[in-house]
Structures are given as structure tokens and as C-alpha cells.
Design an enzyme around this catalytic site. Structure first.
Site, PDB file in Angstrom:
ATOM      1  N   TYR A 481       5.781  31.264  34.641  1.00  0.00           N
ATOM      2  CA  TYR A 481       5.774  32.497  33.847  1.00  0.00           C
ATOM      3  C   TYR A 481       4.563  32.541  32.914  1.00  0.00           C
ATOM      4  O   TYR A 481       3.655  33.306  33.105  1.00  0.00           O
ATOM      5  CB  TYR A 481       7.090  32.632  33.069  1.00  0.00           C
ATOM      6  CG  TYR A 481       7.283  34.004  32.497  1.00  0.00           C
ATOM      7  CD1 TYR A 481       7.695  35.054  33.304  1.00  0.00           C
ATOM      8  CD2 TYR A 481       7.056  34.258  31.153  1.00  0.00           C
ATOM      9  CE1 TYR A 481       7.886  36.332  32.794  1.00  0.00           C
ATOM     10  CE2 TYR A 481       7.243  35.530  30.623  1.00  0.00           C
ATOM     11  CZ  TYR A 481       7.642  36.565  31.448  1.00  0.00           C
ATOM     12  OH  TYR A 481       7.807  37.826  30.933  1.00  0.00           O
ATOM     13  N   SER A 561       7.555  39.662  37.149  1.00  0.00           N
ATOM     14  CA  SER A 561       7.177  40.304  35.893  1.00  0.00           C
ATOM     15  C   SER A 561       5.829  39.745  35.424  1.00  0.00           C
ATOM     16  O   SER A 561       4.843  39.842  36.149  1.00  0.00           O
ATOM     17  CB  SER A 561       8.284  40.104  34.855  1.00  0.00           C
ATOM     18  OG  SER A 561       8.088  40.940  33.744  1.00  0.00           O
ATOM     19  N   ASP A 644      12.616  50.554  38.173  1.00  0.00           N
ATOM     20  CA  ASP A 644      12.123  49.619  37.159  1.00  0.00           C
ATOM     21  C   ASP A 644      11.541  50.397  35.980  1.00  0.00           C
ATOM     22  O   ASP A 644      10.539  51.102  36.117  1.00  0.00           O
ATOM     23  CB  ASP A 644      11.057  48.702  37.759  1.00  0.00           C
ATOM     24  CG  ASP A 644      10.757  47.496  36.878  1.00  0.00           C
ATOM     25  OD1 ASP A 644      10.955  47.580  35.654  1.00  0.00           O
ATOM     26  OD2 ASP A 644      10.307  46.468  37.421  1.00  0.00           O
ATOM     27  N   HIS A 678      14.174  46.293  37.008  1.00  0.00           N
ATOM     28  CA  HIS A 678      13.397  45.080  36.815  1.00  0.00           C
ATOM     29  C   HIS A 678      14.197  43.831  37.173  1.00  0.00           C
ATOM     30  O   HIS A 678      13.627  42.758  37.336  1.00  0.00           O
ATOM     31  CB  HIS A 678      12.944  45.016  35.356  1.00  0.00           C
ATOM     32  CG  HIS A 678      11.784  44.105  35.121  1.00  0.00           C
ATOM     33  ND1 HIS A 678      10.557  44.299  35.716  1.00  0.00           N
ATOM     34  CD2 HIS A 678      11.655  42.980  34.364  1.00  0.00           C
ATOM     35  CE1 HIS A 678       9.717  43.353  35.318  1.00  0.00           C
ATOM     36  NE2 HIS A 678      10.363  42.541  34.513  1.00  0.00           N
TER      37      HIS A 678
END
Length: 707
Positions: A481, A561, A644, A678
Site C-alpha cells: 500500500y 486504491s 466507486d 471501492h
């Protein structure tokens, strides 16, 4: 009562596979839908930037809808041609089918918690008569839609447990509508409030009303302003929400958000104001006796958070301390020079504080693993909660006046388990442990350290079978991430466990940009330093290959993301390093990202192309602007949700079109999930199908077969 939760933000995980000889070329026989390119050029401070697929930004266009349907059809044919696809879905469903519970909240002698029996699309909210009593369903979101696409986004119990304020939204939009459920009758009151996305709620002790946060009512502002201009309001039960009392707003800066919490004696309302998604905050306190509203800190430079107990604000801050320290602030005179430091900065990163049973519970991270220490209100060390090794704490809850504290823990081989800690006795017991249909004793988790491009040491968790042969033949699933101070700590997933059972390796590095090693670690991976995040990821991949965990041909990169931005950059910067790439709900056009949905909140993290200096570094790594026609790219699957409302699906659409038109290699596939956003609130059935598609893609593109 208060509940503190921390969720790990990851994409879905891995599939167990082994090498199959004689695999076809991954992109053989692919015929992509026709995609028109337009001559669209923007001028950024004298630099011309082409954007031939600008028209794919319009998700309301019938032409875009038809194009998306055609893309989904190509992807569907490709994935359905994988013989193992039905078996993958069947096994995933079996692994998903175990009981799961989240952290209980205590109020009025009752316990409230969400629990899923295994395959329910949404987790109902239960109420239970104390720790040993009977339970019943209070709110079941599965009854709100036939296909499970209406989700309960959040919930807050009133002080004595008489009511629950909760928010629901359809199709993963997270556009919550607030309602009030009466605990005794199971019925909703007449109060209905729109615009309550991400709402924070603080009930009055007499349960007659609450403070809350709200966005503008739909239709009262332009559509592109709907997700900004948040306010703090007070609502009294039964009143018209349009007449609710305004407490605080910041009309001069629409990206400011708020959180609210009441003190234990109900004398003070704590308001945390934050700029965008950044954890830097300003603190306001409203004296509910006099009505005075006082600003305690000014300027969004550092993090300030905590709670008010008996007239003292216990404040965790990064001010002058990137790893965090704790102050006691007497609200009689809250001037900065009167603050008293009770916990100084240490080597570990302080993550959160809470007061339970008259004591401070301090959660910190030591080498990306959670620990919970107990302190007196003067900061005196009173020991720690004896947690299992190498775990995450995903939630805690308790009351100021109660000895009972609930903690939810998990690890790579420890399913999410709820523990009950007795503050007086210092004892720890299991409140809930799921029965899972698989063994965990055969697996090991190790933490290794890799050296990034600039010499920085980066930690990484690696999970695998204890008897793993490090000869480079094992498939490896590398995810990450690296942003927004989100800490990647050990977590449990039955899908990961299946991967491990089949001899696969699962790797999770603690990239810069996260919060694992304090605010300095975060700032080393944001804005102009974002390239450090990507370099850390490549160093992790190279370590896994060099040390025999896997090979480049057997290495899959996945991220969602902000992690989708990470794997988008990996695709365009290091296509040689991976055998396949999965890019989920991603940010990919970093020059225009801030123009859509809620993305202006992310400018503090990324910067904006409206600034000439920030444009330079955004242009340098923006995946959409770095696809080259002379480069061979690995097989790539782009996944997004049509609804999303965080990261607009335009990013995945435009990137798929560009790769299909100009990229060599591939295939380059786009999967757009309907009635999904999302990821938040996505029904279990959709999650299973999505995971099965992802793994079918890896099986086919990497020449693998399911054992």
C-alpha cells in the site's frame, strides 16, 4: 462508551497454484473492443500533455457504458475459459464459510456487535444481554435488498443502549442515510437524515439527541461539491433535520472534515478537524455548560487526537515527535505552555490512545506488530496486555467506568479473535474465537528486512509453509500500500491460508508512506517522495527472487486504491520484474485525479498538477502518462467498481484503453463490477466471485494449475 477500529486496507489475496507445462501465450487470441482516440491536449506550465481517452471519463455516457460492457465481455470470455474457474469459486466459498465477529460495544449492560454466520452478504448487528446472555438480531442489512447490495456503513450506540444511529447506502456508494433504531422494539424512529457519509456521532447521555457530521443535502449544492463542505450539527430526536443547530463549519476551505466525541461527564464536546485525508488536525472543544467554543490547536501541521476525561484532554500528538507523545491538557487553561507531557516519544510509533476503566490504553507498533500498554492517567507504566506474538489489533472498546475491555486481534495464521481484558485483575480471556475448517499449524510467518534503492531498510512479512523449499519455484503473491499513514500489519484471510496450503508464498512489505514507523516514515513516501514507495516495493520483489522464495516469472504484484497506484507504477516502471500484475480500484491518471469524486481530500498526500513543482513529480510517475509503445508489459488485470465514489473508475477505463492500443505483451483486461464501489459494503457473494476471477487470471497468465 467508545470504539476504536483500525482496518487494514488491502486488495483481495492469493490463489494456490503450481506450474503446468506447455502453457499457451497469455494473450493468445485476444481481440479487444474498438476504442476511439481523440486529439485532446492540455498545457501544464508549457508542457503539452496528450489525453486521447478523455471521453472515457464520463461514466454517465451511453457510449462509455457500451464500451465498458464490451470490455467486460472480453474479460468474461477470457476468465471463463480457465477450466479451474468453477473449482476455484467452490473452494473460496467453502473457505469463506465460518463465523466472524467484530469488536463488541457495551452500553446499558448490553453488548452490540456485528456478526456474520459465514456467507451472509452483509453482517447483521446483534444485541446481547451482557457477556453471557442471549443475543438477537437488531439490524439486518440483508433484508434491505434482494442481492445484498445495501450495506450498513457505520453505527453508534447511545449511552444507555436505548438507540442505535446507523447509516446505510446502496451499491457501494457510501452515500449514507442516517436512521435511528430503537433497541427494545427493533423499529426505526421517524428521523431520517441524508448526506451522512463517513458520519461521526456523539450521543447525549440522556439519549434525547446527538452531535453529528453531515455533508450538504443532495440538491442544495452542485454535484461536484456534494462530498465536501462538511459540518458539525446537533440533532434532537423528532426534530426536522433541516433545522438542526450548526456547531462548526469551515466554508473557506471545503476539504475540511470533522470528528466528534463527548467527554465522560458530558461537559465537553471534542471536535477534531482534519484537512483532507491527512492525519494533521486542529482541535476544538465546546463547553456544553457555557456554550463556549475554544480552538485548542491551530494549523494543520501535526496530528492531535485523544479524548476528554474529567475535564482533561489526553492528547496523542506528533508535534515535535514523529513517533508520537502524549500530553495532559487541563481545559480550565488549555494554553500550549500549560500542557503536561505524560508519555514521551519513544522508539516505537504510538498509534492510538483510549481511556478504559480509568486507565490509558496505548496502542503502538513495534516493527509493524501491535502491542497495547497500560498507563496511569499520569503516564505511569502499569504493564501491558499479553497479546499473542505478531498480531494486529483491529479494534478495542470499553467504558470509562468499566473494568471490561474488548480487543480484536488477528494474524496471518490467527483468525480474527475477540479477547476480553479485566482492568482490575489484569487477566485476558477469549470472548469469541471462530471455528475454521483448516489447519494453521503447518505455516510460518517471518519478518525480513530488505534494502531499498537509497539504502533504507524496509521490513516485510513473509508467510509460507514451514517446509518451503527456497528454490525459486514457489508462486509468490506480493501486495502493498504505502500511503496515508496506513500501517500494514499481520491479518488473517482464509484465501491467504489456502495459498499457503498449496505451497505459495505471501509477502507484505511495510513501504514508506505508511504509519508503521511513525510520521517520518509516512512523510518519506508522500508528495515529491512518492518514488520511495515504488522503490521499496521493487526492493521487496528483488529480495524474494534473490533469496529463492520465487522467480520473476512466478511473482504476482497486486494492490488496490493507493496500492493500485503502486502496482500501476510497478507495471510501467519495472515490467521486467513481475509475471503478472493485478491493479484494483486504482489511481492512474495523477494529473487529473483531484478533479473527481472525493479526490481533493488527497492533495495533502499526493500534491496537485495545478502546482508547477508538484506537476513535475506527478508527471514523472503517473502510470497513465508513462505507457510506452516500445515496452513489453506483463499480463495485467484492471479491476474496478461502477459505483466507486472514492476512486473514480475512469482511471481503470483510460488505462485499459491505452494499454490495449499501445502496449506490447499483455493481455490487458478490464473488469468492471456492477452495483459495487471501492470495496466497502460489497456483498460476500460478489467478493467471492471477484476473487475467483482474479485467481483464474493468475492461473491462466502464469501457466499454473490448481492443486
Amino acid at each position: 462508551m467508545r470504539t476504536f477500529t483500525k482496518e487494514t486496507v488491502l486488495g483481495a489475496l492469493a490463489l494456490a497454484v503450481c506450474l503446468a507445462g506447455g502453457a499457451e501465450s497469455p494473450g493468445a487470441g485476444i481481440s479487444y473492443p474498438a476504442t476511439r482516440a481523440e486529439k485532446v491536449t492540455d498545457d501544464y506550465f508549457g508542457t503539452a500533455i496528450s489525453d486521447p481517452y478523455r471521453w472515457l471519463e464520463n461514466g454517465e455516457s451511453p457510449e462509455v457504458a457500451a464500451w465498458t460492457e464490451a470490455q467486460n465481455a472480453v474479460t468474461r470470455r477470457y476468465l471463463d475459459a480457465v477450466p479451474a474457474r468453477p473449482a476455484i469459486a467452490k473452494r473460496l466459498k467453502a473457505l469463506w464459510n465460518y463465523e466472524k465477529m467484530d469488536t463488541p460495544v457495551e452500553a446499558g449492560g448490553l453488548l452490540f456487535y456485528t456478526k456474520n454466520d459465514g456467507l451472509q452478504n452483509q453482517s447483521p448487528l446483534y444485541v446481547q444481554e451482557g457477556p453471557e446472555g442471549a443475543s438477537r438480531v437488531l439490524i439486518d442489512p440483508n433484508t434491505l435488498s434482494a442481492d445484498g447490495t445495501v450495506a450498513m456503513d457505520w453505527w453508534y450506540v447511545s449511552e444507555k443502549g436505548k438507540y442505535v444511529a446507523y447509516g446505510t447506502s446502496p451499491n457501494g456508494t457510501e452515500q449514507s442515510v442516517l436512521r435511528i433504531r430503537e433497541t427494545a422494539t427493533g423499529r426505526d424512529l421517524s428521523d431520517v437524515i441524508d448526506g451522512c457519509r463517513f458520519s461521526s456521532v456523539a450521543w447525549l447521555p440522556d439519549e434525547t439527541g446527538f452531535y453529528y457530521t453531515r455533508f450538504p443535502k443532495p440538491g442544495t449544492v452542485p454535484e461536484n461539491e456534494r462530498n465536501y463542505n462538511r459540518k458539525v450539527l446537533f440533532h434532537r430526536l423528532g426534530d426536522d433535520p433541516e433545522a438542526d443547530t450548526l456547531v462548526l463549519a469551515c466554508p473557506a476551505k471545503k476539504e475540511i472534515g470533522f470528528g466528534v466525541a463527548l467527554s465522560n461527564d458530558a461537559n465537553h464536546l471534542l471536535i477534531s478537524a482534519y484537512e483532507g485525508s491527512d492525519r494533521s488536525t486542529e482541535i476544538w472543544v465546546k463547553d456544553l455548560r457555557s456554550g463556549a467554543l475554544v480552538q485548542i490547536t491551530r494549523g494543520f501541521h501535526d496530528q492531535y487526537e485523544g479524548e476528554i476525561y474529567n475535564g482533561v484532554f489526553y492528547c496523542l500528538t506528533t508535534e515535535g515527535a514523529p513517533n508520537g507523545r502524549v500530553f495532559a491538557v487541563d481545559l480550565v487553561d488549555p494554553r500550549r505552555e500549560k500542557w503536561t507531557e505524560i508519555i514521551p516519544e519513544g522508539k516505537d510509533s504510538l498509534d492510538s490512545i483510549a481511556i478504559y476503566g480509568g486507565r490509558l490504553f496505548v496502542e503502538s507498533l513495534h516493527n509493524a506488530t501491535c502491542r497495547v500498554d497500560i498507563r496511569g492517567l499520569d503516564g505511569k507504566d502499569l504493564g501491558s496486555v499479553p497479546l499473542p506474538p505478531m498480531v494486529s489489533v483491529s479494534g478495542t472498546s470499553g467504558r470509562w467506568d468499566s473494568r471490561r475491555v474488548f480487543l480484536t486481534v488477528s494474524g496471518f495464521t490467527l483468525p480474527k479473535t475477540v479477547l476480553r481484558y479485566d482492568v482490575g485483575e489484569g487477566s485476558l480471556a477469549t470472548f469469541f474465537a471462530p471455528r475454521v475448517p483448516f489447519r494453521t499449524d503447518d505455516f510460518a510467518t517471518e519478518q525480513v528486512w530488505v534494502t531499498s534503492r537509497d539504502g533504507t531498510k524496509v521490513s516485510m512479512f513473509v508467510a509460507h509453509k514451514k517446509d518451503l523449499r527456497r528454490d525459486g519455484t514457489a508462486p509468490c503473491y506480493l501486495t502493498g500500500y504505502g500511503g496515508f499513514t496506513i500501517s500494514e500489519t499481520p491479518f488473517f484471510s482464509p484465501v491467504v491460508l489456502w495459498w499457503l496450503e498449496q505451497g505459495g508464498v505471501f509477502a507484505l512489505p511495510n513501504l514508506r508512506g505508511g504509519g508503521e514507523y511513525g510520521e517520518a516514515w509516512h512523510r518519506a513516501g508522500m508528495r515529491e517522495k512518492k518514488q520511495n514507495v515504488f522503490d521499496d516495493f521493487y526492493a521487496a520483489a528483488e529480495f524474494l527472487v534473490a533469496n529463492g522464495y520465487t522467480s520473476k516469472e512466478r511473482l504476482a504484484a497486486e494492490g488496490g486504491s493507493n496500492g493500485g497506484l503502486l502496482t500501476g507504477a510497478a507495471l510501467t516502471q519495472r515490467p521486467d520484474l513481475f509475471g503478472a500484475v493485478v491493479i484494483e480500484v486504482p489511481l492512474l491518471d495523477m494529473l487529473r485525479y483531484h478533479r473527481f469524486s472525493i479526490a481533493r481530500y488527497w492533495i495533502p498526500e499526493y500534491g496537485s498538477s495545478e502546482d508547477p513543482e508538484q506537476f513535475k513529480y506527478l508527471r514523472a510517475y503517473s502510470p497513465y502518462h508513462n505507457v510506452r509503445g516500445d515496452v513489453t508489459y506483463p499480463p495485467t488485470l484492471l479491476m474496478t467498481g461502477a459505483s466507486d465514489s472514492r476512486v473514480d473508475p475512469l482511471h481503470a477505463r483510460k488505462m485499459a484503453a491505452l494499454l490495449q492500443a499501445e502496449g506490447k505483451g499483455g493481455p490487458f483486461l478490464l473488469r468492471v463490477e456492477t452495483k459495487a464501489g471501492h470495496g466497502q459494503g460489497k456483498p460476500t457473494a460478489k467478493r467471492i466471485e471477484e476473487a475467483a476471477d482474479r485467481f483464474a487470471f493468475l492461473v491462466r497468465t502464469l501457466g499454473m494449475k490448481v492443486r
